[in-house]
Design a protein around this motif. Structure first.
Motif, PDB file in Angstrom:
ATOM      1  N   ARG B 142     -15.533 -58.735  46.348  1.00  0.00           N
ATOM      2  CA  ARG B 142     -14.426 -58.744  47.300  1.00  0.00           C
ATOM      3  C   ARG B 142     -14.800 -58.298  48.688  1.00  0.00           C
ATOM      4  O   ARG B 142     -14.335 -58.837  49.670  1.00  0.00           O
ATOM      5  CB  ARG B 142     -13.312 -57.837  46.810  1.00  0.00           C
ATOM      6  N   TYR B 143     -15.618 -57.262  48.729  1.00  0.00           N
ATOM      7  CA  TYR B 143     -16.036 -56.797  50.056  1.00  0.00           C
ATOM      8  C   TYR B 143     -16.778 -57.903  50.789  1.00  0.00           C
ATOM      9  O   TYR B 143     -16.598 -58.122  51.969  1.00  0.00           O
ATOM     10  CB  TYR B 143     -16.968 -55.592  49.921  1.00  0.00           C
ATOM     11  N   ILE B 146     -14.322 -60.539  52.056  1.00  0.00           N
ATOM     12  CA  ILE B 146     -13.579 -60.106  53.235  1.00  0.00           C
ATOM     13  C   ILE B 146     -14.487 -60.131  54.457  1.00  0.00           C
ATOM     14  O   ILE B 146     -14.114 -60.623  55.527  1.00  0.00           O
ATOM     15  CB  ILE B 146     -13.009 -58.697  53.004  1.00  0.00           C
ATOM     16  N   ARG B 150     -14.023 -62.499  57.793  1.00  0.00           N
ATOM     17  CA  ARG B 150     -13.944 -61.909  59.126  1.00  0.00           C
ATOM     18  C   ARG B 150     -15.022 -62.484  60.021  1.00  0.00           C
ATOM     19  O   ARG B 150     -14.795 -62.776  61.196  1.00  0.00           O
ATOM     20  CB  ARG B 150     -14.141 -60.397  59.032  1.00  0.00           C
ATOM     21  N   ILE B 302     -10.240 -56.164  63.533  1.00  0.00           N
ATOM     22  CA  ILE B 302     -10.326 -57.614  63.561  1.00  0.00           C
ATOM     23  C   ILE B 302      -9.217 -58.227  64.412  1.00  0.00           C
ATOM     24  O   ILE B 302      -9.444 -59.214  65.137  1.00  0.00           O
ATOM     25  CB  ILE B 302     -10.330 -58.166  62.108  1.00  0.00           C
TER      26      ILE B 302
ATOM     27  N   LEU C  14      -4.676 -58.534  46.915  1.00  0.00           N
ATOM     28  CA  LEU C  14      -6.041 -58.259  46.486  1.00  0.00           C
ATOM     29  C   LEU C  14      -6.166 -56.767  46.215  1.00  0.00           C
ATOM     30  O   LEU C  14      -5.751 -55.953  47.018  1.00  0.00           O
ATOM     31  CB  LEU C  14      -6.994 -58.677  47.599  1.00  0.00           C
ATOM     32  N   LEU C  15      -6.733 -56.421  45.077  1.00  0.00           N
ATOM     33  CA  LEU C  15      -6.930 -54.998  44.782  1.00  0.00           C
ATOM     34  C   LEU C  15      -8.322 -54.628  45.219  1.00  0.00           C
ATOM     35  O   LEU C  15      -9.309 -55.105  44.671  1.00  0.00           O
ATOM     36  CB  LEU C  15      -6.781 -54.752  43.277  1.00  0.00           C
ATOM     37  N   LEU C  16      -8.377 -53.780  46.217  1.00  0.00           N
ATOM     38  CA  LEU C  16      -9.661 -53.391  46.770  1.00  0.00           C
ATOM     39  C   LEU C  16      -9.935 -51.960  46.357  1.00  0.00           C
ATOM     40  O   LEU C  16      -9.148 -51.067  46.618  1.00  0.00           O
ATOM     41  CB  LEU C  16      -9.575 -53.494  48.296  1.00  0.00           C
ATOM     42  N   ASN C  17     -11.042 -51.760  45.702  1.00  0.00           N
ATOM     43  CA  ASN C  17     -11.341 -50.440  45.178  1.00  0.00           C
ATOM     44  C   ASN C  17     -12.267 -49.726  46.150  1.00  0.00           C
ATOM     45  O   ASN C  17     -13.440 -50.059  46.238  1.00  0.00           O
ATOM     46  CB  ASN C  17     -12.007 -50.612  43.821  1.00  0.00           C
ATOM     47  N   GLU C  38      -4.988 -58.741  55.385  1.00  0.00           N
ATOM     48  CA  GLU C  38      -5.633 -57.555  55.929  1.00  0.00           C
ATOM     49  C   GLU C  38      -4.713 -56.354  55.907  1.00  0.00           C
ATOM     50  O   GLU C  38      -5.116 -55.261  56.257  1.00  0.00           O
ATOM     51  CB  GLU C  38      -6.067 -57.800  57.373  1.00  0.00           C
TER      52      GLU C  38
END
Lengths: 178, 381, 375
Positions: B142-143, B146, B150, B302, C14-17, C38
């Motif tokens: 996920r990171y 994202i 961006r 952003i 979105l589940l961001l850990n 975001e």
């Protein structure tokens, strides 16, 4: 409202505390005062304690709007006490409120209806002592692992492992202090 | 057909091959040198010393880093899409190298000075955005996703001011060929006539390079790598090299387009080596300012970044193009360009200062008015 | 960024850990952000990774052994943590602390406040995105302070220097000169940070208006320290209920206006000026010689039965110790009222509706140290 005193101890000198105003605010609620080293301690039965806290918060003369701390003390045979430390930011007053819980029924109503700050403090007290706070919005464990809900570490009955003294006797690490 | 390379007459293909190999080698060495320089400069700004033990003055630090990275295990997450994950770095790396074709280092040292030099440069370098998205998506993280999105948003947004700034200069010079642009700057560099275009190009280049203050794709929650978080070893080093190679190219393009390349101010008389030193000095100046900015300012968020590009840089770049056109069509004096440019720089600075200083009211989180310390708290829900 | 048209799509948050291992969470802290594009929609913090059972362990420790535990519950401001504990023990044992010891305690606590705030500035700079400069500046200043602490107590971070009744041993003879030296460099350090960050437009853009919390909400959540003072509530234990010699020195309580991240940063920066002022006044007023422990210290420290709740102003907020004693030389119940856990409760209110990058900054601005949250 009745300032109950124990028969054996002399009547505590409450003139330097705010007991008179607290007494007035808690009209109709059983409250027993005591003087601790710094603050006034008020014992309220657990059925009335939330109402008492709410009165203390809303009272104009006292305005205890800040919940400093919420915890419990395990008094072994005498049950447990839930302790609330309150503070008034406008009047700079302190008071401690205690509610006693018998060992066979460790439940009490939640104080989150009065202050939001009670949320995590009650979670921690619940998991450490096994007290159930009725109506708590989020009764998960806070510091303990999620699966250890049957262990209550801060109870006196929960054993602490024997501390092995690994320094030599010559260091003088014995029961008698240093 | 033959081509002339250092006085040798060679087959065209051989000539191209040799030039390419030379450029690639030069670039790798220079990039490693840039990494070392950056670490030293940052250290000095931080009152430290930087690399000092590997080799004399720490000069072999980059070599040591490269050896370490090459020796690492090449990991790939099991759920990562194999082709996308592994091709991502190449799609970032190769377009940067493609950009080197048109850059003139010294009078005859280049690969090929195309007539559409700048256009080719812009087109080739914008391909690397695909590589970022591939790296982010292929990592199955996920990171990374994202960060990649961006990066794509930022890259696309800042292409426009970058291109328009270069187009403005191209209009003024009448050519996109970098060699001819340098030749036209033998008396006065273009930065004098196009100061605002130079500043817009500088800012947009910072954003294209993903350098602070625009490094939010690689600063995902501050330091967790962005799209590169799942890469290790030699693949990661390709990203790193690509970033510094792009920085090097931007420095060279900036010095060629705005600062007069290897010709200004000393002309053609003093020989190749001196010209090489001059190019190095100008590119080095750009590099130093970029590093200086990196260690001094925080990074933009952003939405601030995007609004800055679309609302501030793009309109000013369009205005610059317009003014260039007007001046050239009507044959007015070039001093108008200088005056307008200075006014434009002042406007840009003011607007930038005001734009980033104005606090943003976000939907659903309007600033709550300061409530006086109450006598009663409100009954909480 | 989420416009009205987006409602036509069925999207999933979105589940961001932001997991326990993360460069920006200031220790082992985990929060799960539920993110829509975001924008943060929900924050669920998970703590307890650093829980070491300090409260239970102290019940089996003699009062003097417990001091080391208090150090480790707040390692960045260890003097302040020790201070609350020894003050609680002194209140129950009715010990009178000699004057010189009180001044020295005050000086050391304020210097510790300085070093803790420097640490905050360094870590906050990294959160905001400046690459390394604020961090290195912070560490440079902390080195000076920590060297002084090492000269005084023998340890760089976990001092175990205060004792119930006073101090463990006297300070070195050149203490006052050393403190003045350290203050000079600290003043320069604060000025450096001021120049680097406060007027920087990008810093202002990142921190103004972000993570605001109103005064009423902050009081409701039980926040304390600079985090609540930034919201406009002048709550400072040193002024409201003075302990040590705080009623004999002159300083201001720094109060912010909006309660946003910038105000929290600026309050801490200005508080450092106040701390320097306090230390200078203490140096002037401190007697040059005198006892540092009471005359008749019992060999084994026993306290009378009773309970006390002592609060002091640690750099992060109100650090309270609730001590219940049934006689004897051990506490019956020791509760550490941690400022950070109360401040952290308000994280969700401050972060929801902001961007992901802002959530990180908000967490940084509350300035938590996990050892105090988890004890």
């Amino acid at each position: 409202m009745t300032s109950d005193q124990t028969e054996t101890a002399p009547a505590p000198d409450l003139s330097s505390t705010i007991w008179s105003e607290v007494d007035r605010a808690l009209a109709g609620i059983t409250a027993r005062p005591e003087k601790a080293v710094l603050d006034l301690v008020v014992y309220i039965p657990r059925d009335e304690v939330i109402e008492g806290l709410r009165r203390l918060k809303k009272d104009e003369g006292l305005a205890f709007d800040y919940l400093r701390s919420l915890t419990a003390v395990d008094l072994e045979e005498e049950g447990m006490e839930v302790v609330y430390h309150l503070y008034s930011t406008t009047k700079r007053l302190n008071v401690t409120v205690k509610a006693s819980l018998p060992n066979d029924d460790l439940t009490i109503d939640t104080a989150t209806t009065v202050w939001k700050a009670a949320n995590w403090l009650e979670r921690e007290t619940a998991e450490m002592f096994g007290i159930r706070f009725n109506g708590h919005p989020d009764p998960r464990t806070l510091l303990m692992p999620e699966d250890m809900t049957d262990t209550f570490p801060l109870r006196k009955s929960h054993p602490l492992a024997e501390i092995e003294v690994l320094q030599g006797e010559g260091m003088g690490y014995s029961e008698e202090g240093e | 057909m033959t081509a002339d390379l250092f006085g040798l007459e060679l087959n065209v293909w051989a000539d191209a091959a040799i030039r390419l190999v030379l450029i690639v080698t030069l670039m790798t060495v220079v990039v490693m040198g840039l990494i070392y320089l950056e670490r030293k400069i940052i250290a000095r700004f931080n009152q430290r010393i930087g690399p000092q033990r590997t080799g004399p003055f720490g000069l072999l630090q980059s070599v040591a880093d490269a050896l370490k990275l090459v020796g690492k295990e090449d990991l790939r997450p099991r759920s990562a899409d194999a082709w996308t994950f592994e091709l991502g770095p190449y799609f970032i790396f190769i377009p940067v190298f493609l950009g080197f074709v048109i850059v003139p280092f010294v009078a005859d040292w280049h690969i090929r000075l195309l007539d559409l030099g700048l256009l080719y440069f812009i087109a080739a370098s914008s391909l690397s955005i695909i590589g970022w998205v591939m790296a982010g998506w292929g990592s199955d993280n996920r990171y990374a996703m994202i960060g990649a999105l961006r990066a794509a948003a930022q890259g696309i947004s800042y292409e426009l001011p970058l291109v328009l700034a270069l187009v403005a200069v191209g209009i003024y010079a009448g050519t996109f060929n970098l060699g001819e642009m340098i030749a036209q700057q033998d008396v006065v560099p273009f930065i004098v006539w196009q100061p605002m275009a130079a500043l817009i190009f500088f800012i947009a280049a910072l954003a294209e390079l993903n350098r602070t203050p625009f490094d939010i794709p690689v600063g995902e929650s501050e330091v967790v790598g962005g799209p590169f978080v799942e890469y290790s070893g030699i693949r990661w080093s390709m990203f790193f090299l690509a970033e510094y190679a792009a920085l090097f190219i931007m420095s060279l393009v900036f010095s060629a387009v705005f600062l007069g390349g290897f010709l200004w101010p000393f002309g053609d008389d003093l020989g190749r080596l001196f010209q090489a030193a001059l190019t190095t000095a100008k590119a080095g100046l750009f590099f130093f300012v970029v590093v200086w900015i990196r260690i001094s300012v925080p990074r933009l968020r952003i939405d601030q970044l995007m609004s800055y590009s679309w609302k501030v840089l793009l309109p000013l770049a369009l205005v610059q193009v317009l003014v260039n056109g007007l001046v050239l069509v009507n044959g007015w004096s070039e001093v108008i360009l200088l005056a307008f440019g200075l006014v434009g720089v002042a406007v840009l600075a003011t607007v930038t200062g005001r734009a980033v200083a104005a606090p943003r009211i976000r939907p659903g989180a309007a600033r709550r008015p300061l409530a006086p310390a109450p006598a009663h708290g409100e009954a909480a829900s | 960024m989420v416009t009205e048209h987006a409602q036509e799509f069925e999207t999933q948050d979105l589940l961001l850990n932001v997991g326990p291992q993360h460069p920006s969470t200031h220790g082992v802290f985990r929060m799960v952000l539920s993110v829509d594009g975001e924008v943060v929609r929900d924050v669920v913090p998970y703590i307890g990774y650093l829980h070491r059972g300090a409260e239970k362990l102290c019940e089996t420790m003699d009062y003097r052994q417990g001091i080391g535990f208090m150090d480790r519950t707040e390692y960045l401001a260890a003097f302040n943590a020790e201070l609350s504990y020894v003050m609680a023990v002194e209140a129950l044992a009715e010990l009178e602390v000699p004057e010189r010891a009180q001044w020295i305690r005050m000086i050391l606590c304020e210097l510790n406040r300085l070093s803790s705030h420097f640490m905050f500035l360094g870590a906050f700079g990294i959160d905001v995105g400046v690459f390394a400069t604020p961090f290195i500046y912070a560490w440079r200043e902390r080195e000076e302070l920590i060297d002084l602490f090492e000269e005084v107590s023998g340890d760089r971070m976990m001092y175990a220097y205060f004792r119930p009744g006073g101090l463990a041993w006297d300070v070195p003879r050149n203490f006052k000169d050393r403190v003045r030296q350290v203050l000079k460099s600290a003043r320069q350090g604060v000025a450096d940070f001021n120049h680097l960050l406060t007027e920087n437009e990008i810093f202002l853009a990142r921190t103004r208006g972000v993570g605001a919390i109103s005064a009423a909400e902050a009081i409701e959540w039980g926040m304390s320290g600079p985090s609540i003072r930034a919201s406009g509530v002048p709550l400072d234990v040193r002024k409201d209920e003075p302990y040590l010699k705080y009623d004999q020195v002159d300083f201001d309580v720094i109060v912010g206006q909006n309660g946003d991240v910038y105000d929290r940063y600026y309050c801490r920066l200005m508080e450092m000026h106040e701390s320097i002022k306090i230390v200078e006044q203490c140096l002037d007023k401190m007697p040059d010689s005198g006892p540092i422990m009471p005359e008749k210290m019992p060999r084994m420290l026993r306290t009378a039965p009773g309970e006390v709740y002592i609060r002091t102003e640690a750099p992060r907020g109100e650090y309270g110790i609730y001590l219940v004693s049934k006689g004897g030389n051990r506490p019956y119940r020791l509760k550490v009222r941690s400022a950070c856990i109360s401040n952290l409760q308000a994280l969700k209110d401050m972060s929801v509706g902001q961007y992901v990058a802002d959530a990180i900054i908000v967490l940084g601005s509350i300035d938590i140290v996990l050892s105090e949250v988890d004890r």
